[in-house]
Design a protein around this motif. Structure first.
Motif, PDB file in Angstrom:
ATOM      1  N   ARG A 150       0.854  -1.197   0.000  1.00  0.00           N
ATOM      2  CA  ARG A 150       0.000   0.000   0.000  1.00  0.00           C
ATOM      3  C   ARG A 150       0.885   1.241   0.000  1.00  0.00           C
ATOM      4  NH1 ARG A 150      -0.484   2.655   4.983  1.00  0.00           N
ATOM      5  NH2 ARG A 150       0.472   1.537   6.708  1.00  0.00           N
ATOM      6  N   LEU A 151       0.259   2.380  -0.267  1.00  0.00           N
ATOM      7  CA  LEU A 151       0.999   3.647  -0.208  1.00  0.00           C
ATOM      8  C   LEU A 151       0.934   4.214   1.207  1.00  0.00           C
ATOM      9  CD1 LEU A 151      -0.202   5.307  -3.538  1.00  0.00           C
ATOM     10  CD2 LEU A 151       2.158   4.691  -2.971  1.00  0.00           C
ATOM     11  N   PRO A 152       1.913   5.034   1.584  1.00  0.00           N
ATOM     12  CA  PRO A 152       1.827   5.643   2.920  1.00  0.00           C
ATOM     13  C   PRO A 152       0.660   6.621   3.011  1.00  0.00           C
ATOM     14  CG  PRO A 152       3.863   6.295   1.794  1.00  0.00           C
ATOM     15  CD  PRO A 152       3.115   5.428   0.849  1.00  0.00           C
ATOM     16  N   GLY A 153       0.125   6.795   4.214  1.00  0.00           N
ATOM     17  CA  GLY A 153      -0.975   7.747   4.416  1.00  0.00           C
ATOM     18  C   GLY A 153      -0.662   8.637   5.615  1.00  0.00           C
ATOM     19  N   PHE A 154      -1.607   9.512   5.928  1.00  0.00           N
ATOM     20  CA  PHE A 154      -1.390  10.407   7.078  1.00  0.00           C
ATOM     21  C   PHE A 154      -1.320   9.623   8.382  1.00  0.00           C
ATOM     22  CE2 PHE A 154      -3.359  13.452   4.043  1.00  0.00           C
ATOM     23  CZ  PHE A 154      -2.242  14.260   3.906  1.00  0.00           C
ATOM     24  N   GLU A 155      -2.010   8.474   8.424  1.00  0.00           N
ATOM     25  CA  GLU A 155      -2.021   7.677   9.660  1.00  0.00           C
ATOM     26  C   GLU A 155      -0.624   7.127   9.985  1.00  0.00           C
ATOM     27  OE1 GLU A 155      -3.386   6.969   6.809  1.00  0.00           O
ATOM     28  OE2 GLU A 155      -2.994   4.887   6.233  1.00  0.00           O
ATOM     29  N   ASP A 156       0.289   7.093   8.988  1.00  0.00           N
ATOM     30  CA  ASP A 156       1.636   6.558   9.234  1.00  0.00           C
ATOM     31  C   ASP A 156       2.593   7.630   9.738  1.00  0.00           C
ATOM     32  OD1 ASP A 156       1.015   3.963   8.092  1.00  0.00           O
ATOM     33  OD2 ASP A 156       0.983   4.995   6.163  1.00  0.00           O
ATOM     34  N   ARG A 157       2.160   8.881   9.682  1.00  0.00           N
ATOM     35  CA  ARG A 157       3.124   9.975   9.870  1.00  0.00           C
ATOM     36  C   ARG A 157       3.871   9.891  11.214  1.00  0.00           C
ATOM     37  NH1 ARG A 157       3.007  16.386   8.232  1.00  0.00           N
ATOM     38  NH2 ARG A 157       5.273  16.478   8.375  1.00  0.00           N
ATOM     39  N   GLY A 158       3.150   9.575  12.272  1.00  0.00           N
ATOM     40  CA  GLY A 158       3.781   9.527  13.590  1.00  0.00           C
ATOM     41  C   GLY A 158       4.919   8.520  13.652  1.00  0.00           C
ATOM     42  N   ALA A 159       4.792   7.429  12.886  1.00  0.00           N
ATOM     43  CA  ALA A 159       5.819   6.377  12.949  1.00  0.00           C
ATOM     44  C   ALA A 159       6.955   6.626  11.947  1.00  0.00           C
ATOM     45  CB  ALA A 159       5.165   5.022  12.665  1.00  0.00           C
ATOM     46  N   LEU A 160       6.761   7.567  11.018  1.00  0.00           N
ATOM     47  CA  LEU A 160       7.786   7.804   9.980  1.00  0.00           C
ATOM     48  C   LEU A 160       8.698   8.967  10.393  1.00  0.00           C
ATOM     49  CD1 LEU A 160       5.554   7.275   6.790  1.00  0.00           C
ATOM     50  CD2 LEU A 160       7.326   5.733   7.675  1.00  0.00           C
ATOM     51  N   VAL A 161       9.480   8.721  11.428  1.00  0.00           N
ATOM     52  CA  VAL A 161      10.313   9.794  11.995  1.00  0.00           C
ATOM     53  C   VAL A 161      11.333  10.301  10.974  1.00  0.00           C
ATOM     54  CG1 VAL A 161      11.976  10.304  13.839  1.00  0.00           C
ATOM     55  CG2 VAL A 161      10.020   8.821  14.292  1.00  0.00           C
ATOM     56  N   TYR A 162      11.958   9.374  10.258  1.00  0.00           N
ATOM     57  CA  TYR A 162      13.004   9.792   9.312  1.00  0.00           C
ATOM     58  C   TYR A 162      12.408  10.596   8.151  1.00  0.00           C
ATOM     59  CZ  TYR A 162      17.530   9.605   7.031  1.00  0.00           C
ATOM     60  OH  TYR A 162      18.733   9.961   6.463  1.00  0.00           O
ATOM     61  N   ILE A 163      11.219  10.178   7.698  1.00  0.00           N
ATOM     62  CA  ILE A 163      10.555  10.939   6.618  1.00  0.00           C
ATOM     63  C   ILE A 163      10.231  12.352   7.113  1.00  0.00           C
ATOM     64  CG2 ILE A 163       8.460  11.093   5.179  1.00  0.00           C
ATOM     65  CD1 ILE A 163      10.276   8.904   4.203  1.00  0.00           C
ATOM     66  N   ASN A 164       9.730  12.455   8.345  1.00  0.00           N
ATOM     67  CA  ASN A 164       9.447  13.792   8.901  1.00  0.00           C
ATOM     68  C   ASN A 164      10.713  14.640   8.959  1.00  0.00           C
ATOM     69  OD1 ASN A 164       6.611  13.903   9.583  1.00  0.00           O
ATOM     70  ND2 ASN A 164       7.047  12.163  10.900  1.00  0.00           N
ATOM     71  N   ALA A 165      11.826  13.985   9.290  1.00  0.00           N
ATOM     72  CA  ALA A 165      13.098  14.730   9.355  1.00  0.00           C
ATOM     73  C   ALA A 165      13.512  15.167   7.938  1.00  0.00           C
ATOM     74  CB  ALA A 165      14.176  13.864   9.997  1.00  0.00           C
ATOM     75  N   ILE A 166      13.216  14.338   6.927  1.00  0.00           N
ATOM     76  CA  ILE A 166      13.531  14.739   5.538  1.00  0.00           C
ATOM     77  C   ILE A 166      12.717  15.973   5.160  1.00  0.00           C
ATOM     78  CG2 ILE A 166      13.282  14.076   3.099  1.00  0.00           C
ATOM     79  CD1 ILE A 166      14.145  11.297   3.773  1.00  0.00           C
ATOM     80  N   VAL A 167      11.442  16.007   5.564  1.00  0.00           N
ATOM     81  CA  VAL A 167      10.604  17.173   5.221  1.00  0.00           C
ATOM     82  C   VAL A 167      11.218  18.436   5.855  1.00  0.00           C
ATOM     83  CG1 VAL A 167       8.279  18.173   5.313  1.00  0.00           C
ATOM     84  CG2 VAL A 167       8.528  15.695   5.098  1.00  0.00           C
ATOM     85  N   LYS A 168      11.621  18.331   7.117  1.00  0.00           N
ATOM     86  CA  LYS A 168      12.222  19.504   7.787  1.00  0.00           C
ATOM     87  C   LYS A 168      13.528  19.905   7.095  1.00  0.00           C
ATOM     88  CE  LYS A 168      10.624  18.993  12.565  1.00  0.00           C
ATOM     89  NZ  LYS A 168       9.825  20.208  12.730  1.00  0.00           N
ATOM     90  N   GLU A 169      14.352  18.879   6.780  1.00  0.00           N
ATOM     91  CA  GLU A 169      15.651  19.183   6.163  1.00  0.00           C
ATOM     92  C   GLU A 169      15.468  19.806   4.773  1.00  0.00           C
ATOM     93  OE1 GLU A 169      18.390  19.696   7.234  1.00  0.00           O
ATOM     94  OE2 GLU A 169      20.075  18.746   6.229  1.00  0.00           O
ATOM     95  N   ALA A 170      14.412  19.356   4.060  1.00  0.00           N
ATOM     96  CA  ALA A 170      14.146  19.929   2.736  1.00  0.00           C
ATOM     97  C   ALA A 170      13.815  21.417   2.869  1.00  0.00           C
ATOM     98  CB  ALA A 170      12.999  19.184   2.068  1.00  0.00           C
TER      99      ALA A 170
END
Ligand code: HEM
Length: 337
Positions: free
Chosen positions: A162-182
């Motif tokens: 499946r594709l990622p959704g908003f419900e995964d956001r809390g567990a995707l720490v590294y992805i959140n860090a990529i958004v901040k770094e971008a």
């Protein structure tokens, strides 16, 4: 366009996109105080035919362009609604909230407000988010280890089916860090949007008279080596400590979206949209540097255009599906769009 007006964008050929881009280019040219009319405001009274006052024609073109998009895109959306075509776009939702018992004048006023909401979201929201997203593609070609870590996290949290959704956001720490770094690495509005003081002030002993134009050096704040070790490097790890986002690190969101009461009205939307786009893209695609004739990676680097709004300068990258499962997810997403 889909979100605001329920209209499908036709890529670079799209008339509305091309018109807004023309208006943005003119706005960018004049906004950062590099024209004499910003220093000598009385020049605004000169007619455009006087040498040096050609800015009057540019302003008129800019106004005509945005007025056209504001009216024409709204009219198309409203026509679709009148035909009974179901559209769940933002402007249709806002229109449905107008109280039918209002007077004609009140309805016309509220419609105008809705038209302005559509236009400003389209104008202020599309190129800013696009520019950030393009910089992520570039970062992935330059920092393959970041992409690998992101994909490992996505595989563990979301899995291949499946594709990622908003419900995964809390567990995707590294992805959140990529958004901040971008948001930090490539600052879309390096000097923000100019503000003007409304009264005299003194800051650190400097007298700032009322009416001064203030430009915040957002780029310097987000590339400050005291806040960010090796600031030119794209390193999402700088935002993580003990497996969580570290709240003690200077948060790019507090600067990249501007300041004060005119702070970006679309910042939460932009954050969610970037999260979903970055997570989805990295989940299904590998982004790599192109190869030369000898099969060696062609070196790229972050070079930015100048202006109010900056973009990474043109670069090439290769985008391929990560796996068979990823290819089916992509096909599924395209066919349901
Ligand atoms: C990465 C994406 C974005 C960045 C970096 C960004 C950045 C900014 C900045 C720096 C400002 C000027 C704030 C100031 O005056 O200090 C601004 C204003 C604004 N932005 Fe954004 N923006 C982004 C996305 C969006 C989106 C997606 C929308 C709408 C859907 C949006 C709507 C607006 C509006 C309406 C304003 C004007 C606010 C006002 O003057 O009161 N922006 N943005």
């Amino acid at each position: 366009m889909q979100l605001m007006y329920g209209l499908e964008a036709k890529g670079e050929q799209d008339e509305f996109i091309a018109t807004v881009e023309e208006a943005m280019a003119l706005t960018s040219q004049y906004t950062t105080g590099n024209h004499p009319v910003d220093v000598f405001p009385f020049l605004r009274h000169l007619p455009g035919w006087i040498p040096g006052a050609g800015f009057q024609y540019d302003f008129a073109r800019c106004k005509a362009a945005i007025t056209y998009v504001k009216e024409a895109a709204f009219a198309l959306m409203k026509a679709a609604l009148d035909r009974g075509d179901s559209t769940s776009c933002s402007l249709a939702i806002l229109l449905s909230r107008i109280d039918g018992r209002s007077s004609d004048a009140q309805i016309a006023y509220q419609e105008d407000v809705i038209k302005n909401v559509g236009l400003i979201a389209f104008e202020a929201g599309s190129d800013t988010s696009y520019s950030t997203l393009v910089s992520v593609f570039l970062a992935m070609t330059l920092y393959p280890e970041v992409q690998k870590k992101a994909q490992e996290e996505l595989d563990a949290v979301v899995g291949p089916y499946r594709l990622p959704g908003f419900e995964d956001r809390g567990a995707l720490v590294y992805i959140n860090a990529i958004v901040k770094e971008a948001m930090r690495w490539h600052v879309v509005l390096p000097l923000g949007v100019p503000h003007r003081t409304i009264e005299d002030d003194v800051i650190d002993g400097y007298f700032i008279p009322a009416g001064s134009m203030i430009l915040a050096n957002t780029w310097a704040i987000l590339h400050d080596p005291e806040a960010y070790d090796n600031p030119e490097e794209f390193r999402p790890e700088r935002f993580i400590r003990d497996g969580k986002l570290d709240p003690t690190v200077r948060d790019p969101y507090a600067y990249a979206f501007g300041y004060g009461r005119r702070v970006c009205a679309g910042r939460y939307f932009a954050d969610e949209a970037l999260y979903l786009a970055i997570a989805s893209i990295l989940h299904v695609f590998n982004i790599t540097a192109p190869l030369d004739e000898q099969g060696r990676s062609i070196k790229t680097e972050l070079r930015q255009t100048s202006g109010l709004l900056t973009y990474p300068k043109e670069f090439r990258c290769v985008v391929t599906p990560r796996s068979e499962e990823a290819a089916s997810l992509i096909k599924g997403a395209v066919s349901s769009a």
